[in-house]
Design an enzyme around this catalytic site. Structure first.
Site, PDB file in Angstrom:
ATOM      1  CE1 TYR A   1      -3.872   2.281   0.515  1.00 52.99           C
ATOM      2  CE2 TYR A   1      -2.504   3.296   2.200  1.00 52.99           C
ATOM      3  CZ  TYR A   1      -3.618   3.320   1.385  1.00 52.99           C
ATOM      4  OH  TYR A   1      -4.471   4.397   1.434  1.00 52.99           O
TER       5      TYR A   1
ATOM      6  CE  LYS B   1      -3.515   4.721  -2.282  1.00 51.47           C
ATOM      7  NZ  LYS B   1      -4.426   5.185  -3.337  1.00 51.47           N
TER       8      LYS B   1
END
Lengths: 274, 274
Positions: free
Chosen positions: B185, B189
């Protein structure tokens, strides 16, 4: 790895050597500046330690000479809030080196305990005067000498020059972090970047170290709770040991860092990564 | 042209929102519609897209919405979706790249790093970053053909900017399940931030602005332990409400930010400032 001529590749021992180089470390007998002075002496540099406390500076230099026999070290007094005092210092440096300077480190610091509420105009100006204006002034006076040797500049900022203090860790009385401190240190970081660009035609590099929490020993002994709070804030879960700045200072100030300029190297235990 | 005096007005513009059926997505669609945009609501989950579109239609009188199922990781579905939006609305002015996945298997998604499966990693990347590339590519082509510029906003995360403090996950549950922030994640990002800057520079002369919107932790289904631990790390002392991201999106999507490109607008209650 492939080299067209392996024999021409500089060895690490040479890249990290400071033999034949002269370094001026302003604030060089302090907690962090002292470690940097030691690191340079260890690598063979002639070290000029300058601070406002000439007596302490002298004691420091005599210890340094004992630790590193054969190294030349000098202690000089300077008040970095005084342009005249700085000019005198650089004249003395020029006399010592016969002209030229290889390394300038700005580690001078002094500040007053304040919060945003308590800080007066006078205290704010004092902190900015020492922590930011003093750095600017010293560098401006030293640049003619640095140009002669294509030298380099190292400034010492702080994590609070790029992140804000979590004020819950401070009690505003015994522990306080005045707004002037971070503002001055942010100024130091940006001044360093400016200089890296502006002085590059002269072959002068300028870099910055942002140390994390390195409290004085006295603070550590008297306030274990505060130290625990600092440690818990850090990914490495501890405060810094002053000698842990040596590697960064040496990387940036020797030929090992010859392609680095304008950088802010954080030696902070990961303080700002989360 | 936006109405004089209201740079936030989106009347006559068409927006595409990916992940439009999600926790934040519905609000994003609504704020764009409420300010005059026609909105294409894209979501992997056709029902979620329709429910979102229906809810916005009820909330915003006269809103024009188009719900489309779309897997942003699939180039053909992306192309098809863009064709359908253009057929229906005549063009595209705003793309909000907002879709992200926890995959269909939460156990695998929250697996510890040491045992994390490459297949899960790739599945997340295929949506979180490949999907943004594919959507930006397809919509960017359309914007270039239209020749009137556009605005692309990409949702990142504080964990693309700083690392998570793992201590906050101890005893933390999301919808009754132990949670953490997986490395994939954070990596995906951070990649969003890089893609934004690249595209901003790449299409700058074509009048296509590209910015990142970085939300802090939004209250959605976390237990009190998580909420308290997370909030303690935030200067504002609380998690975000979903609605607090919407005004930032409106700013970036509209003419109010006509000279802003390549930036990362961080809406995190101050988390990353200390």
């Amino acid at each position: 790895m492939q080299y067209s001529n392996p024999e021409s590749v500089p060895r690490l021992a040479d890249l990290f050597s400071l033999k034949g180089r002269t370094a001026l470390v302003v604030g060089g007998s302090g907690l962090l500046g002292g470690e940097i002075s030691y690191a340079f002496a260890e690598l063979g540099a002639e070290v000029i330690v300058a601070s406002r406390n000439e007596a302490r500076c002298g004691e420091f230099v005599s210890t340094l000479r004992q630790q590193f026999p054969g190294v030349t070290a000098h202690a000089l007094g300077v008040d970095i809030t005084s342009p005249a005092s700085i000019n005198t210092l650089l004249e003395q440096v020029g006399e010592i080196t016969g002209g030229g300077l290889d390394i300038l480190v700005n580690s001078g610091w002094s500040g007053r305990k304040n919060t945003f509420e308590s800080i007066s105009d006078e205290d704010w100006n004092n902190d900015i005067e020492v922590c930011l204006n003093g750095v600017f002034r010293t560098i401006k006076a030293a640049v003619p000498l640095l140009k002669e040797r294509r030298g380099n500049i190292l400034t010492i900022a702080s994590m609070y020059g790029h992140v804000a203090p979590d004020y819950r860790m401070y009690d505003s009385e015994r522990f306080a972090n005045p707004p002037s401190y971070g503002a001055a240190k942010a100024g130091v970081i940006q001044l360093t970047k400016y200089l890296s660009s502006f002085l590059s035609p002269h072959g002068i590099r300028a870099n910055c170290i942002s140390p994390g929490p390195f409290p004085f020993e006295s603070t550590q002994k008297e306030n274990p709770d505060f130290i625990a709070r600092l440690a818990a804030k850090n990914p490495l879960n501890r405060i810094g040991r002053p000698h842990e700045l040596k590697g960064a200072a040496v990387l940036l100030c020797t030929d090992a860092g010859a392609y680095m300029t304008g950088q802010n190297l954080c030696v902070d235990g990961g303080w700002a990564v989360w | 042209m936006a109405q004089l005096g209201n740079p936030f007005d989106l009347t006559g513009r068409t927006a595409v929102v990916t992940g439009g059926g999600g926790i934040l997505g519905r609000g994003f669609c609504q704020v764009l519609a409420a300010h005059g945009a026609r909105v294409a609501v894209l979501d992997l989950d056709a029902q979620a897209a329709s429910a979102s579109a229906e809810a916005v239609r009820e909330a915003v009188t006269g809103a024009e919405l188009l719900a489309l199922p779309c897997n942003v990781a699939d180039p053909e579905q992306v192309s098809e979706a863009v064709v359908r939006v253009v057929e229906r609305f005549g063009g595209i002015d705003i793309l909000h790249n907002n879709a992200a996945t926890k995959t269909g298997d939460l156990k695998e998604f929250f697996e510890p790093l040491e045992t994390y499966k490459l297949s899960t990693w790739r599945e997340v990347m295929s949506v979180n970053i490949d999907g943004m590339f594919l959507m930006a590519q397809a919509v960017g082509r359309q914007m270039l053909a239209q020749g009137r510029g556009g605005s692309i906003v990409q949702t990142a995360s504080i964990y693309g900017v700083v690392a998570p403090d793992q201590r906050i996950y101890d005893g933390s549950l999301y919808l009754g399940r132990q949670i953490n922030t997986p490395a994939v994640y954070a990596a995906s990002k951070a990649a969003v931030v890089g893609l934004t800057k690249y595209l901003a520079a790449y299409w700058g002369d074509k009048g296509i602005r590209v910015n990142t919107l970085t939300p802090g932790g939004v209250e959605s289904g976390q237990n009190d332990v998580f909420s308290q631990r997370y909030s303690a790390r935030v200067p504002l002392g609380r998690m975000a409400q979903a609605g607090e991201m919407e005004s930032a999106l409106l700013f970036l999507a509209s003419g109010a930010s006509s000279y802003v490109t390549g930036q990362n607008l961080i809406v995190d209650g101050g988390l990353t400032c200390w």
